[in-house]
Design an enzyme around this catalytic site. Structure first.
Site, PDB file in Angstrom:
ATOM      1  N   ASP A 153       0.831  -1.203   0.000  1.00  0.00           N
ATOM      2  CA  ASP A 153       0.000   0.000   0.000  1.00  0.00           C
ATOM      3  C   ASP A 153       0.871   1.261   0.000  1.00  0.00           C
ATOM      4  OD1 ASP A 153      -2.285   1.500   0.016  1.00  0.00           O
ATOM      5  OD2 ASP A 153      -2.733   1.220   2.144  1.00  0.00           O
ATOM      6  N   HIS A 202       2.849   3.095  -8.948  1.00  0.00           N
ATOM      7  CA  HIS A 202       2.747   1.655  -9.214  1.00  0.00           C
ATOM      8  C   HIS A 202       4.008   1.150  -9.914  1.00  0.00           C
ATOM      9  CE1 HIS A 202      -1.286   1.809  -7.782  1.00  0.00           C
ATOM     10  NE2 HIS A 202      -1.792   2.430  -8.820  1.00  0.00           N
ATOM     11  N   GLU A 248     -12.195  -5.007  -5.197  1.00  0.00           N
ATOM     12  CA  GLU A 248     -12.665  -3.624  -4.998  1.00  0.00           C
ATOM     13  C   GLU A 248     -11.895  -2.617  -5.866  1.00  0.00           C
ATOM     14  OE1 GLU A 248     -11.912  -5.569  -2.234  1.00  0.00           O
ATOM     15  OE2 GLU A 248     -13.948  -5.905  -1.475  1.00  0.00           O
ATOM     16  N   ARG A 306     -11.621   1.908  -9.148  1.00  0.00           N
ATOM     17  CA  ARG A 306     -10.647   2.998  -9.388  1.00  0.00           C
ATOM     18  C   ARG A 306     -10.894   3.621 -10.768  1.00  0.00           C
ATOM     19  NH1 ARG A 306      -5.041   2.176  -6.348  1.00  0.00           N
ATOM     20  NH2 ARG A 306      -5.976   1.545  -4.409  1.00  0.00           N
ATOM     21  N   LEU A 364      11.197 -20.595  -3.985  1.00  0.00           N
ATOM     22  CA  LEU A 364      10.176 -19.731  -3.388  1.00  0.00           C
ATOM     23  C   LEU A 364       8.905 -19.811  -4.219  1.00  0.00           C
ATOM     24  CD1 LEU A 364       9.248 -17.247  -1.549  1.00  0.00           C
ATOM     25  CD2 LEU A 364      10.171 -15.794  -3.358  1.00  0.00           C
ATOM     26  N   ARG A 396      -5.430  -1.747   8.289  1.00  0.00           N
ATOM     27  CA  ARG A 396      -6.650  -2.455   7.889  1.00  0.00           C
ATOM     28  C   ARG A 396      -6.257  -3.752   7.203  1.00  0.00           C
ATOM     29  NH1 ARG A 396      -7.769   2.596   5.993  1.00  0.00           N
ATOM     30  NH2 ARG A 396      -6.928   2.119   3.929  1.00  0.00           N
ATOM     31  N   SER A 407      -8.405  -5.034   4.675  1.00  0.00           N
ATOM     32  CA  SER A 407      -8.894  -4.843   3.309  1.00  0.00           C
ATOM     33  C   SER A 407      -9.294  -6.133   2.585  1.00  0.00           C
ATOM     34  CB  SER A 407      -7.851  -4.078   2.481  1.00  0.00           C
ATOM     35  OG  SER A 407      -7.674  -2.807   3.023  1.00  0.00           O
ATOM     36  N   GLU A 449       0.683 -13.143  12.654  1.00  0.00           N
ATOM     37  CA  GLU A 449       1.131 -11.905  13.308  1.00  0.00           C
ATOM     38  C   GLU A 449       0.959 -10.781  12.292  1.00  0.00           C
ATOM     39  OE1 GLU A 449       2.124 -11.614  16.440  1.00  0.00           O
ATOM     40  OE2 GLU A 449       1.824 -13.766  16.734  1.00  0.00           O
TER      41      GLU A 449
HETATM   42  C1  FPP Z   1      -1.842   0.008  -3.452  1.00  0.00           C
HETATM   43  O1  FPP Z   1      -1.399   1.337  -3.432  1.00  0.00           O
HETATM   44  C2  FPP Z   1      -1.305  -0.725  -4.602  1.00  0.00           C
HETATM   45  C3  FPP Z   1      -2.032  -1.393  -5.528  1.00  0.00           C
HETATM   46  C4  FPP Z   1      -3.492  -1.462  -5.504  1.00  0.00           C
HETATM   47  C5  FPP Z   1      -1.409  -2.074  -6.680  1.00  0.00           C
HETATM   48  C6  FPP Z   1      -0.138  -2.784  -6.416  1.00  0.00           C
HETATM   49  C7  FPP Z   1       0.579  -2.992  -7.690  1.00  0.00           C
HETATM   50  C8  FPP Z   1       1.896  -2.942  -7.875  1.00  0.00           C
HETATM   51  C9  FPP Z   1       2.872  -2.791  -6.801  1.00  0.00           C
HETATM   52  C10 FPP Z   1       2.459  -3.039  -9.262  1.00  0.00           C
HETATM   53  C11 FPP Z   1       2.295  -4.333  -9.969  1.00  0.00           C
HETATM   54  C12 FPP Z   1       2.546  -5.535  -9.149  1.00  0.00           C
HETATM   55  C13 FPP Z   1       3.076  -6.692  -9.563  1.00  0.00           C
HETATM   56  C14 FPP Z   1       3.008  -7.858  -8.663  1.00  0.00           C
HETATM   57  C15 FPP Z   1       3.750  -6.876 -10.851  1.00  0.00           C
HETATM   58  P1  FPP Z   1      -2.468   2.504  -3.592  1.00  0.00           P
HETATM   59  O2  FPP Z   1      -2.597   2.797  -5.025  1.00  0.00           O
HETATM   60  O3  FPP Z   1      -3.739   2.109  -2.912  1.00  0.00           O
HETATM   61  O4  FPP Z   1      -1.771   3.684  -2.823  1.00  0.00           O
HETATM   62  P2  FPP Z   1      -2.472   4.840  -1.972  1.00  0.00           P
HETATM   63  O5  FPP Z   1      -3.155   4.181  -0.802  1.00  0.00           O
HETATM   64  O6  FPP Z   1      -1.332   5.691  -1.559  1.00  0.00           O
HETATM   65  O7  FPP Z   1      -3.430   5.547  -2.895  1.00  0.00           O
END
Ligand code: FPP
Length: 249
Positions: free
Chosen positions: A21, A38, A68, A72, A132, A195, A197, A208
């Site tokens: 996050d 991202h 969810e 976006r 892994l 959270r 989520s 944990e």
């Molecule tokens: C949450 O941050 C992040 C996501 C919903 C997407 C996660 C995706 C990546 C890290 C890139 C692709 C992943 C892989 C495995 C190749 P947010 O956008 O909710 O951040 P915010 O809470 O600051 O708005």
């Protein structure tokens, strides 16, 4: 001595789950669009996957896209899907080199075809890898997973495959997306949010929880090792008392 050197390799969690996050906030702080966060989040994915493989974690589950997340803005969803395609394609070689097996949980049928194809190709290619297990949660949420499991159980009762009396903890586990995966012992969430989520709610019954203030794109090996260190210094009682744990040692 570094934190990694201080870690007791015999007492590592087998399975670590991560809610990545803070990508959006990381980008906003730099005056950039959310997708920039991202993109930089992918660097953290690479780093934490490598760290997990090096230290000896067996399973690493990353929450990459929740059911969810479809709410976006469409341009962010499109960009995230393209990023998934390009990342899976470009990282397959590294996964092979590092002996990492990729799999996924979630309803991938609703993802764009290109994502499904890339994902399936990579899971096939890496299927014999052993070091892994990297599991991507994609179009996943616990309530979706549990609802699906209940429907299948109900159908199997109707078809006389199982009896209502058979339903117990172990049977339910077999109907979840994670049926062949041990429960996570450690759940990490970055960015200071506290959270769950809708993530692995059944599976984290005894996990944990570790909340880091670091935004995901900044999360590095040292942050991951700190979470493992914290985990190793907690008393896991599973409903017992501290005295019972000392007596059983
Ligand atoms: C949450 O941050 C992040 C996501 C919903 C997407 C996660 C995706 C990546 C890290 C890139 C692709 C992943 C892989 C495995 C190749 P947010 O956008 O909710 O951040 P915010 O809470 O600051 O708005």
């Amino acid at each position: 001595m570094s934190i990694a050197e201080q870690l007791n390799k015999e007492k590592l969690p087998k399975h670590v789950a991560v809610i990545m996050d803070g990508n959006g906030r990381w980008a906003r702080k730099r005056g950039s669009a959310r997708i920039f966060g991202h993109k930089n989040g992918v660097k953290a994915v690479r780093e934490i996957t490598t760290a997990a493989a090096e230290i000896g974690i067996n399973y690493l589950t990353l929450y990459a896209f929740s059911t969810e997340n479809w709410s976006r803005p469409q341009n962010e969803i499109n960009a995230l899907m393209s990023l998934l395609v390009s990342t899976i394609a470009s990282e397959t070689k590294t996964l092979m080199k590092n002996d990492v097996k990729l799999s996924f949980i979630g309803c991938i049928e609703n993802l764009p075809l290109k994502v499904q194809e890339e994902l399936i190709a990579c899971t096939k290619q890496t299927s014999q890898n052993k070091r892994l297990n990297l599991i991507l949660a994609l179009n996943y949420s616990s309530r979706w997973e549990i609802t699906k499991a209940i429907k299948t159980i109900a159908q199997d009762i109707c078809d006389n495959k199982i009896d209502t009396a058979d339903i117990n903890d172990q049977l339910i586990c077999k109907y979840l997306e994670t049926k062949n995966i041990p429960d996570p012992e450690l759940l990490i969430r970055t960015s200071g949010e506290k959270r769950l989520s809708n993530f692995l709610l059944w599976q984290i019954a005894y996990a944990e929880l570790y909340f880091s203030e670091v935004l995901w794109p900044d999360f590095r090996k040292e942050n991951f090792y700190e979470a493992l260190w914290d985990f190793q210094n907690r008393e896991r009682r599973f409903g017992k008392t501290s005295d019972q744990l000392i007596l059983n040692k």
